[in-house]
Design a protein around this motif. Sequence first.
Motif, PDB file in Angstrom:
ATOM      1  N   THR A  49      38.735  29.174 -94.191  1.00  0.00           N
ATOM      2  CA  THR A  49      40.047  28.831 -94.717  1.00  0.00           C
ATOM      3  C   THR A  49      41.007  29.936 -94.319  1.00  0.00           C
ATOM      4  O   THR A  49      40.606  31.101 -94.179  1.00  0.00           O
ATOM      5  CB  THR A  49      40.032  28.678 -96.253  1.00  0.00           C
ATOM      6  OG1 THR A  49      41.358  28.410 -96.713  1.00  0.00           O
ATOM      7  CG2 THR A  49      39.522  29.938 -96.935  1.00  0.00           C
ATOM      8  N   ALA A  63      43.352  29.219-103.084  1.00  0.00           N
ATOM      9  CA  ALA A  63      43.111  30.441-102.324  1.00  0.00           C
ATOM     10  C   ALA A  63      41.721  30.963-102.687  1.00  0.00           C
ATOM     11  O   ALA A  63      41.255  30.786-103.813  1.00  0.00           O
ATOM     12  CB  ALA A  63      44.166  31.485-102.661  1.00  0.00           C
ATOM     13  N   ASP A  75      43.670  30.662 -96.159  1.00  0.00           N
ATOM     14  CA  ASP A  75      44.192  31.243 -97.401  1.00  0.00           C
ATOM     15  C   ASP A  75      43.059  31.968 -98.119  1.00  0.00           C
ATOM     16  O   ASP A  75      42.428  31.425 -99.034  1.00  0.00           O
ATOM     17  CB  ASP A  75      44.784  30.145 -98.284  1.00  0.00           C
ATOM     18  CG  ASP A  75      45.609  30.715 -99.434  1.00  0.00           C
ATOM     19  OD1 ASP A  75      45.725  31.957 -99.528  1.00  0.00           O
ATOM     20  OD2 ASP A  75      46.128  29.920-100.237  1.00  0.00           O
ATOM     21  N   LYS A  76      42.785  33.184 -97.695  1.00  0.00           N
ATOM     22  CA  LYS A  76      41.649  33.915 -98.252  1.00  0.00           C
ATOM     23  C   LYS A  76      41.920  35.412 -98.259  1.00  0.00           C
ATOM     24  O   LYS A  76      42.699  35.935 -97.460  1.00  0.00           O
ATOM     25  CB  LYS A  76      40.383  33.645 -97.436  1.00  0.00           C
ATOM     26  CG  LYS A  76      40.476  34.143 -95.995  1.00  0.00           C
ATOM     27  CD  LYS A  76      39.286  33.699 -95.168  1.00  0.00           C
ATOM     28  CE  LYS A  76      39.477  34.082 -93.700  1.00  0.00           C
ATOM     29  NZ  LYS A  76      38.443  33.520 -92.831  1.00  0.00           N
ATOM     30  N   THR A  77      41.261  36.085 -99.184  1.00  0.00           N
ATOM     31  CA  THR A  77      41.169  37.541 -99.195  1.00  0.00           C
ATOM     32  C   THR A  77      39.691  37.869 -99.320  1.00  0.00           C
ATOM     33  O   THR A  77      39.038  37.433-100.275  1.00  0.00           O
ATOM     34  CB  THR A  77      41.939  38.155-100.380  1.00  0.00           C
ATOM     35  OG1 THR A  77      43.318  37.789-100.285  1.00  0.00           O
ATOM     36  CG2 THR A  77      41.812  39.666-100.369  1.00  0.00           C
ATOM     37  N   ARG A  96      48.791  36.143-105.772  1.00  0.00           N
ATOM     38  CA  ARG A  96      48.835  34.680-105.645  1.00  0.00           C
ATOM     39  C   ARG A  96      49.613  34.041-106.795  1.00  0.00           C
ATOM     40  O   ARG A  96      50.029  32.892-106.706  1.00  0.00           O
ATOM     41  CB  ARG A  96      47.414  34.104-105.641  1.00  0.00           C
ATOM     42  CG  ARG A  96      46.521  34.492-104.464  1.00  0.00           C
ATOM     43  CD  ARG A  96      47.120  34.108-103.146  1.00  0.00           C
ATOM     44  NE  ARG A  96      46.230  33.997-102.021  1.00  0.00           N
ATOM     45  CZ  ARG A  96      45.586  34.974-101.421  1.00  0.00           C
ATOM     46  NH1 ARG A  96      45.655  36.196-101.904  1.00  0.00           N
ATOM     47  NH2 ARG A  96      44.857  34.761-100.343  1.00  0.00           N
ATOM     48  N   ALA A 136      43.676  30.369-107.512  1.00  0.00           N
ATOM     49  CA  ALA A 136      42.715  31.137-106.718  1.00  0.00           C
ATOM     50  C   ALA A 136      41.333  31.002-107.335  1.00  0.00           C
ATOM     51  O   ALA A 136      41.191  30.801-108.543  1.00  0.00           O
ATOM     52  CB  ALA A 136      43.117  32.607-106.643  1.00  0.00           C
ATOM     53  N   SER A 191      39.564  26.730 -90.381  1.00  0.00           N
ATOM     54  CA  SER A 191      39.520  26.106 -91.700  1.00  0.00           C
ATOM     55  C   SER A 191      38.838  24.754 -91.588  1.00  0.00           C
ATOM     56  O   SER A 191      38.732  24.184 -90.503  1.00  0.00           O
ATOM     57  CB  SER A 191      40.934  25.944 -92.274  1.00  0.00           C
ATOM     58  OG  SER A 191      41.717  25.112 -91.439  1.00  0.00           O
ATOM     59  N   THR A 206      36.752  26.179-100.039  1.00  0.00           N
ATOM     60  CA  THR A 206      37.496  25.948 -98.794  1.00  0.00           C
ATOM     61  C   THR A 206      37.806  24.469 -98.586  1.00  0.00           C
ATOM     62  O   THR A 206      38.640  24.132 -97.741  1.00  0.00           O
ATOM     63  CB  THR A 206      36.721  26.480 -97.572  1.00  0.00           C
ATOM     64  OG1 THR A 206      35.508  25.730 -97.398  1.00  0.00           O
ATOM     65  CG2 THR A 206      36.389  27.951 -97.734  1.00  0.00           C
TER      66      THR A 206
END
Length: 398
Positions: free
Chosen positions: A349, A332, A351-353, A396, A314, A207, A327
């Motif tokens: 990062t 998110a 916190d990601k999808t 989220r 998000a 990150s 980021t």
Amino acid sequence: MDLARVRLIDRLIGGVLCAVLDASRRILGRREESTGSSPKKILFIELSEIGAAILAEPALRHVRRSWPEAEIYFWIFAENADVLRVQGLVDPEKVFLIRSRSVWTVMVDALAGLRRVRREGIDAVVDLELFSRITAILSFLTGASQRTGFDRHEMEGLYRGKLQTRAVLYNPYRHISANFIALVEALKRPADEAPHLKAPSAIIETSVPRAPGLDSYRDAMSARLSARLPGFDRRKGFICLHADFESRLPIRNWPMPRYRELADRLLALDGVFVAWVGKIRGDGNGTPAHARSVDLSGETTLEELLGTLDLATAVVSHDSGVVHLATLTRAAVVALYGPETPSLYGPLTEDKTVFYENFACSPCLSAFNHRTSTCRDNACVRAIGVDAVFEAVRKRLY
């Protein structure tokens, strides 16, 4: 300036100039640093991509760790320079700008920049561009005794001469951040090492730190959104959508109807707010009108955009600079990839999808084709369904 024209100039004129400069280097026997010494003034060159400038942040921090006293300079297109300011890693007085409005402005600013670079006494250059002849030429003409950049070695095509003192092998199997760190590490190695870098690959940072000044950007945009959206409360859920439907690389775009459907489904949830963000205004392009939706496209400075993203639960975007800008915030990231692979350009990062359907023809945009493709049907991105993206965002929220 038109991207296709830039590529043509780089290939035809840039290739010839690289050959001429390489021949002159060999004939004149230009003396250069043969062993890795501690550089005092390091110039990074990354002209064209906001996302790449953010992905280069670990490399800049690596310089700080390796040579704490070294001064860092950066050469970038003027329209992308704001990202360096918000990152806070490079003194604005040490940023060299090139206006990309036309071939003429590029030439004028490049020559002015070279004069300034030579006055500054730069002793090391890190060329972050992937096989660009123009930046290889600029790097050579700085007169710096240490120059690192990516080299083709035994690969066919991609000719840019032997203008680097440390020619680093570009590794398409490792994240671009690790490749950038390898360029910095090469400055510590003997010049006759071939190919660079004969050392274990760097462990990339997962990150990047939040941007300095983010809280003030966030507070300003919170007040602005409250004025535009009655009852605005980010705690109930606030989603930023970046459709970017006039991108320089439209092949990366997720279809606008998919974004509209996603927005409709998010707005159907109790209390969720949606903001459309980006450079191009969505008026007349189908951004849904709703009491809890606002179109900020084309209305924000980079600082205001970061403040908006930081408020978001998000951020949803296809592969673009906004993915990487997000980021630098608390949000998110839900990123949609297709023609390029997240293995190489994924957001830094935790916190990601990331959605990537792994088509056999993907990635079709790469350093080896200067990010051009014969594809006119980005099925790899269209294969990402609204249901899956909606579910990733919904998780989220609750």
